[in-house]
Design a protein around this motif. Structure first.
Motif, short mmCIF file in Angstrom:
data_model
loop_
_atom_site.label_atom_id
_atom_site.label_comp_id
_atom_site.label_asym_id
_atom_site.label_seq_id
_atom_site.Cartn_x
_atom_site.Cartn_y
_atom_site.Cartn_z
N ARG A 65 0.86 -1.19 0.00
CA ARG A 65 0.00 0.00 0.00
C ARG A 65 0.89 1.23 0.00
O ARG A 65 1.63 1.45 0.96
CB ARG A 65 -0.91 -0.02 1.24
CG ARG A 65 -1.90 -1.16 1.20
CD ARG A 65 -2.60 -1.36 2.53
NE ARG A 65 -3.45 -2.54 2.44
CZ ARG A 65 -4.72 -2.53 2.03
NH1 ARG A 65 -5.31 -1.39 1.75
NH2 ARG A 65 -5.40 -3.65 1.95
N ILE A 108 -2.91 0.11 -4.20
CA ILE A 108 -2.98 -1.21 -3.57
C ILE A 108 -2.51 -2.25 -4.59
O ILE A 108 -3.14 -2.43 -5.64
CB ILE A 108 -4.42 -1.52 -3.10
CG1 ILE A 108 -4.91 -0.42 -2.13
CG2 ILE A 108 -4.46 -2.89 -2.41
CD1 ILE A 108 -6.36 -0.59 -1.68
N GLN A 117 -9.15 -10.52 1.37
CA GLN A 117 -9.19 -9.65 2.56
C GLN A 117 -10.52 -9.89 3.30
O GLN A 117 -11.52 -10.25 2.65
CB GLN A 117 -9.14 -8.20 2.05
CG GLN A 117 -8.98 -7.15 3.11
CD GLN A 117 -9.06 -5.75 2.52
OE1 GLN A 117 -9.81 -5.49 1.57
NE2 GLN A 117 -8.29 -4.84 3.08
N HIS A 120 -15.66 -6.06 4.52
CA HIS A 120 -15.84 -4.92 5.43
C HIS A 120 -16.57 -3.78 4.73
O HIS A 120 -16.73 -3.79 3.51
CB HIS A 120 -14.48 -4.42 5.93
CG HIS A 120 -13.58 -3.94 4.82
ND1 HIS A 120 -12.86 -4.80 4.01
CD2 HIS A 120 -13.30 -2.70 4.36
CE1 HIS A 120 -12.17 -4.12 3.12
NE2 HIS A 120 -12.43 -2.82 3.29
N ASP A 122 -16.06 0.40 4.41
CA ASP A 122 -15.01 1.37 4.71
C ASP A 122 -15.42 2.38 5.78
O ASP A 122 -14.57 2.94 6.47
CB ASP A 122 -14.60 2.11 3.42
CG ASP A 122 -13.68 1.26 2.55
OD1 ASP A 122 -13.18 0.22 3.04
OD2 ASP A 122 -13.47 1.64 1.39
N ILE A 141 -11.72 2.86 -6.98
CA ILE A 141 -10.47 2.12 -7.24
C ILE A 141 -10.26 2.15 -8.75
O ILE A 141 -11.05 1.56 -9.51
CB ILE A 141 -10.51 0.67 -6.73
CG1 ILE A 141 -10.71 0.65 -5.20
CG2 ILE A 141 -9.20 -0.05 -7.08
CD1 ILE A 141 -10.74 -0.75 -4.59
N THR A 154 -11.53 -6.64 -6.90
CA THR A 154 -12.27 -6.34 -5.67
C THR A 154 -13.57 -7.16 -5.62
O THR A 154 -14.30 -7.24 -6.60
CB THR A 154 -12.62 -4.83 -5.63
OG1 THR A 154 -11.44 -4.10 -5.95
CG2 THR A 154 -13.14 -4.42 -4.26
N HIS A 193 -17.37 -5.06 0.90
CA HIS A 193 -16.43 -5.40 -0.18
C HIS A 193 -15.12 -5.89 0.45
O HIS A 193 -14.96 -5.84 1.68
CB HIS A 193 -16.15 -4.16 -1.05
CG HIS A 193 -15.38 -3.13 -0.31
ND1 HIS A 193 -15.95 -2.32 0.65
CD2 HIS A 193 -14.06 -2.81 -0.31
CE1 HIS A 193 -15.03 -1.54 1.18
NE2 HIS A 193 -13.87 -1.82 0.62
N GLY A 195 -10.63 -6.71 -0.90
CA GLY A 195 -9.66 -7.05 -1.94
C GLY A 195 -9.76 -8.56 -2.19
O GLY A 195 -9.91 -9.35 -1.25
N ARG A 204 -1.85 -7.50 -9.09
CA ARG A 204 -3.03 -6.70 -9.42
C ARG A 204 -2.83 -5.35 -8.78
O ARG A 204 -2.53 -5.25 -7.59
CB ARG A 204 -4.29 -7.35 -8.85
CG ARG A 204 -5.58 -6.69 -9.31
CD ARG A 204 -6.55 -6.35 -8.19
NE ARG A 204 -6.12 -5.26 -7.34
CZ ARG A 204 -6.82 -4.77 -6.32
NH1 ARG A 204 -8.00 -5.28 -6.03
NH2 ARG A 204 -6.36 -3.78 -5.58
O1 LIG Z 1 -7.84 -3.56 -3.15
C1 LIG Z 1 -9.05 -3.76 -3.19
O2 LIG Z 1 -9.61 -4.29 -4.13
C2 LIG Z 1 -9.91 -3.36 -2.01
C3 LIG Z 1 -9.12 -3.01 -0.79
C4 LIG Z 1 -9.95 -2.60 0.38
O3 LIG Z 1 -11.14 -2.71 0.40
C5 LIG Z 1 -9.28 -2.06 1.56
O4 LIG Z 1 -8.06 -2.17 1.68
O5 LIG Z 1 -10.00 -1.53 2.45
#
Ligand SMILES: O=C(O)CCC(=O)C(=O)O
Length: 297
Positions: A65, A108, A117, A120, A122, A141, A154, A193, A195, A204
């Motif tokens: 990141r 990212i 991931q 969650h 945001d 994104i 995502t 959503h 990652g 990616r």
């Molecule tokens: O990288 C992504 O596709 C989503 C990442 C994400 O939702 C996050 O890091 O909060």
């Protein structure tokens, strides 16, 4: 499996917001202007290559990141002020604030071997303190590589921005934001959503640019990631988005800590760059930093 709506690059802000309101997320195909993706890659990739992976499950042990992209990349600055998205922020966020602001910029990179991931919303960045009917965030994104299921596109749960808090997504509710490089996923801070998992053998990359209500704390501290020495060269629109502007009547003023009588007391941050503070010297901020470095404050 549910699907995300795809809009064309000439979609209006009103069309974007109609889908965002209905589904909580959408894709604008081929949204970047010609040449912008190449510029972005050239400007950002050296920083990305040098960025270490995350240290926990959420940030991702096979994910990097990279931030401060308003300061580091002119192409990113162009994306931050994309007129379609500024119009969408006007429609989506202005009902809840006098001014919206940049929340974060983050490239990212999901590397091969990264698992999905945790799902969650945001808006949990602010804990559970915000009332559910306040929409605090509009997120994007921008695809810097193609996004496909196998490389960690995502995962999005369309419609989940309207779900009751306790409802959990099942695999049947999840779809993948598959899109060509240069396209953009737009999603609300309230939609579930994550990652995706990458098992493709290649990186990616997505550029996460998010906006939030001007009375909330920014996730990336823009005053430190993009201090006045750098922000002074930017357009007034971008300076204000970074936070160099009053968030409402009383939010965000500063007082330069100069000796008695040598400076003003209540200063709107936009005065730093507009010349309005010049009755106290050429550059109010430089006066403070110079004197502080010299131990004279
Ligand atoms: O990288 C992504 O596709 C989503 C990442 C994400 O939702 C996050 O890091 O909060």
């Amino acid at each position: 499996m549910p699907e995300l709506a795809h809009l064309s690059a000439d979609a209006t802000s009103a069309e974007i917001c109609a889908v965002l309101d209905r589904d909580g997320a959408l894709i604008i195909d081929d949204a970047m202007a010609p040449g912008l993706l190449d510029r972005l890659r050239v400007e950002i990739l050296p920083y990305v290559e040098a960025t270490p992976v995350g240290m926990d499950e959420f940030t991702g042990r096979h994910t990097t990141r990279t931030g401060a992209l308003a300061a580091r990349s002119a192409a990113c600055r162009d994306l931050i002020t994309d007129t379609r998205l500024m119009g969408a922020c006007d429609i989506f966020l202005k009902p809840f604030c006098d001014r919206y602001q940049l929340h974060l910029t983050q490239l990212i990179r999901i590397k091969d071997g990264q698992g999905r991931q945790p799902l969650h919303r945001d808006r949990l960045a602010w804990g559970g303190f915000l009332r559910g009917d306040i929409e605090p965030q509009l997120n994007t994104i921008w695809a810097v590589t193609d996004f496909v299921e196998a490389n960690g596109a995502t995962c999005v749960v369309p419609g989940s921005h309207r779900w009751d808090e306790g409802r959990e997504a099942t695999s049947d509710d999840i779809c993948f934001a598959e899109m060509r490089a240069g396209s953009v996923l737009v999603y609300s801070g309230s939609v579930i959503h994550a990652g995706g998992a990458n098992r493709s053998g290649a990186d990616r990359m997505g550029l996460n640019i998010t906006y939030c209500l001007g009375w909330l704390r920014q996730e990336e501290n823009q005053y430190l990631s993009c201090p006045p020495e750098i922000a002074r060269a930017f357009s007034a629109e971008l300076q204000q988005l970074l936070g160099y502007a009053m968030g409402s009547y009383a939010l965000g003023y500063f007082t330069p800590p100069l000796p008695p009588g040598e400076g003003p007391e209540i200063v709107p941050p936009e005065w730093l760059f507009s010349g309005k503070a010049q009755s106290w010297g050429e550059d109010l901020y430089a006066q403070v930093s110079d004197r502080a470095s010299a131990g004279a404050l």
